[in-house]
Write a protein that holds these residues in place. Structure first.
Motif, PDB file in Angstrom:
ATOM      1  N   ALA A 101       0.829  -1.209   0.000  1.00 53.85           N
ATOM      2  CA  ALA A 101       0.000   0.000   0.000  1.00 53.85           C
ATOM      3  C   ALA A 101       0.863   1.259   0.000  1.00 53.85           C
ATOM      4  CB  ALA A 101      -0.941  -0.019   1.200  1.00 53.85           C
ATOM      5  N   ASN A 102       1.985   1.223   0.689  1.00 57.21           N
ATOM      6  CA  ASN A 102       2.860   2.390   0.755  1.00 57.21           C
ATOM      7  C   ASN A 102       3.544   2.698  -0.570  1.00 57.21           C
ATOM      8  OD1 ASN A 102       2.277   2.856   3.446  1.00 57.21           O
ATOM      9  ND2 ASN A 102       4.017   1.681   4.177  1.00 57.21           N
ATOM     10  N   MET A 103       3.530   1.767  -1.497  1.00 51.83           N
ATOM     11  CA  MET A 103       4.170   1.976  -2.796  1.00 51.83           C
ATOM     12  C   MET A 103       3.306   2.808  -3.745  1.00 51.83           C
ATOM     13  SD  MET A 103       7.012   0.083  -2.925  1.00 51.83           S
ATOM     14  CE  MET A 103       7.742  -1.011  -1.733  1.00 51.83           C
ATOM     15  N   PHE A 104       2.038   2.993  -3.399  1.00 51.35           N
ATOM     16  CA  PHE A 104       1.111   3.689  -4.278  1.00 51.35           C
ATOM     17  C   PHE A 104       0.662   5.008  -3.667  1.00 51.35           C
ATOM     18  CE2 PHE A 104       0.693  -0.685  -5.683  1.00 51.35           C
ATOM     19  CZ  PHE A 104       0.649  -0.539  -7.058  1.00 51.35           C
ATOM     20  N   ASN A 105       0.405   5.971  -4.541  1.00 50.60           N
ATOM     21  CA  ASN A 105      -0.261   7.208  -4.142  1.00 50.60           C
ATOM     22  C   ASN A 105      -1.737   7.000  -4.415  1.00 50.60           C
ATOM     23  OD1 ASN A 105       2.145   8.614  -3.565  1.00 50.60           O
ATOM     24  ND2 ASN A 105       2.436   9.004  -5.746  1.00 50.60           N
ATOM     25  N   ASN A 106      -2.567   7.305  -3.452  1.00 52.15           N
ATOM     26  CA  ASN A 106      -3.995   7.100  -3.628  1.00 52.15           C
ATOM     27  C   ASN A 106      -4.635   8.299  -4.308  1.00 52.15           C
ATOM     28  OD1 ASN A 106      -3.881   4.682  -2.313  1.00 52.15           O
ATOM     29  ND2 ASN A 106      -4.494   5.500  -0.346  1.00 52.15           N
ATOM     30  N   CYS A 107      -5.545   8.002  -5.175  1.00 52.00           N
ATOM     31  CA  CYS A 107      -6.359   9.022  -5.819  1.00 52.00           C
ATOM     32  C   CYS A 107      -7.769   8.467  -5.842  1.00 52.00           C
ATOM     33  CB  CYS A 107      -5.853   9.282  -7.239  1.00 52.00           C
ATOM     34  SG  CYS A 107      -6.821  10.502  -8.114  1.00 52.00           S
ATOM     35  N   LEU A 108      -8.607   8.975  -4.976  1.00 50.85           N
ATOM     36  CA  LEU A 108      -9.967   8.467  -4.888  1.00 50.85           C
ATOM     37  C   LEU A 108     -10.851   9.192  -5.890  1.00 50.85           C
ATOM     38  CD1 LEU A 108     -10.379   8.301  -1.015  1.00 50.85           C
ATOM     39  CD2 LEU A 108      -9.808   6.451  -2.571  1.00 50.85           C
ATOM     40  N   LEU A 109     -11.577   8.422  -6.680  1.00 48.77           N
ATOM     41  CA  LEU A 109     -12.524   8.982  -7.637  1.00 48.77           C
ATOM     42  C   LEU A 109     -13.909   8.473  -7.304  1.00 48.77           C
ATOM     43  CD1 LEU A 109     -10.517   8.422 -10.933  1.00 48.77           C
ATOM     44  CD2 LEU A 109     -10.647  10.495  -9.561  1.00 48.77           C
ATOM     45  N   TYR A 110     -14.829   9.352  -7.316  1.00 49.87           N
ATOM     46  CA  TYR A 110     -16.201   8.977  -7.041  1.00 49.87           C
ATOM     47  C   TYR A 110     -17.028   9.243  -8.280  1.00 49.87           C
ATOM     48  CZ  TYR A 110     -14.682   8.989  -2.214  1.00 49.87           C
ATOM     49  OH  TYR A 110     -14.018   8.715  -1.056  1.00 49.87           O
ATOM     50  N   THR A 111     -17.958   8.360  -8.558  1.00 54.39           N
ATOM     51  CA  THR A 111     -18.831   8.568  -9.705  1.00 54.39           C
ATOM     52  C   THR A 111     -20.071   9.315  -9.248  1.00 54.39           C
ATOM     53  OG1 THR A 111     -19.899   6.438  -9.347  1.00 54.39           O
ATOM     54  CG2 THR A 111     -18.045   6.486 -10.875  1.00 54.39           C
ATOM     55  N   SER A 112     -20.667   9.997 -10.170  1.00 53.68           N
ATOM     56  CA  SER A 112     -21.908  10.698  -9.865  1.00 53.68           C
ATOM     57  C   SER A 112     -23.018   9.681  -9.703  1.00 53.68           C
ATOM     58  CB  SER A 112     -22.270  11.651 -11.008  1.00 53.68           C
ATOM     59  OG  SER A 112     -21.250  12.577 -11.210  1.00 53.68           O
ATOM     60  N   PRO A 113     -23.986   9.974  -8.844  1.00 56.37           N
ATOM     61  CA  PRO A 113     -25.103   9.035  -8.722  1.00 56.37           C
ATOM     62  C   PRO A 113     -25.902   8.983 -10.019  1.00 56.37           C
ATOM     63  CG  PRO A 113     -25.455  10.985  -7.350  1.00 56.37           C
ATOM     64  CD  PRO A 113     -24.097  11.107  -7.973  1.00 56.37           C
ATOM     65  N   SER A 114     -26.379   7.806 -10.339  1.00 55.07           N
ATOM     66  CA  SER A 114     -27.183   7.643 -11.549  1.00 55.07           C
ATOM     67  C   SER A 114     -28.583   8.184 -11.299  1.00 55.07           C
ATOM     68  CB  SER A 114     -27.268   6.169 -11.921  1.00 55.07           C
ATOM     69  OG  SER A 114     -28.050   5.481 -10.969  1.00 55.07           O
TER      70      SER A 114
END
Length: 127
Positions: A101-114
């Motif tokens: 987990a420490n090897m990655f940079n997190n980028c959280l993406l959320y989708t719009s509600p349908s």
């Protein structure tokens, strides 16, 4: 972004990588792909559903814990990987291995509600 000017994004088809192979074969295939990406020097490897490659819940044909041979490649600054996973996949599988987990940079993406999600949700009424 000059650093990305001559880069190529190549998707790793994890289904083909894992299909019908035992762990030793998967490791050999995966290691060869990683080595070729490093040798090329201009590859960004895209891995969809990355959580399928780590910490399998059931040991069976076509599953592998790739962390053992992936971490040395990730520690090298010569390999770039974009990996996607679900929120649950990240927490249940990837984050369980803190070194990985420490090897990655997190980028959280959320989708719009349908529209369906919106029609079934209830807004609080004003009193």
């Amino acid at each position: 972004m000059p650093a990305l000017r001559y880069k190529h994004i190549v998707e790793l088809d994890t289904n083909k990588l894992l299909s019908g192979a035992i762990e030793a074969e998967i490791e050999q295939r995966f290691t060869k792909i990683l080595h070729e990406a490093i040798t090329a020097g201009n590859i960004i490897l895209f891995i969809k559903n990355f959580d399928n490659l780590v910490n399998p819940e059931v040991e069976q044909l076509g599953t592998v814990d790739a962390t053992q041979f992936l971490i040395p490649y990730l520690q090298s600054d010569r390999l770039q990987i974009i990996a996607t996973t679900t929120y649950n996949g990240w927490h249940r599988k990837v984050e369980a291995n803190q070194n990985l987990a420490n090897m990655f940079n997190n980028c959280l993406l959320y989708t719009s509600p349908s529209p369906r999600d919106l029609s079934t949700s209830r807004m609080p009424s004003s009193a």
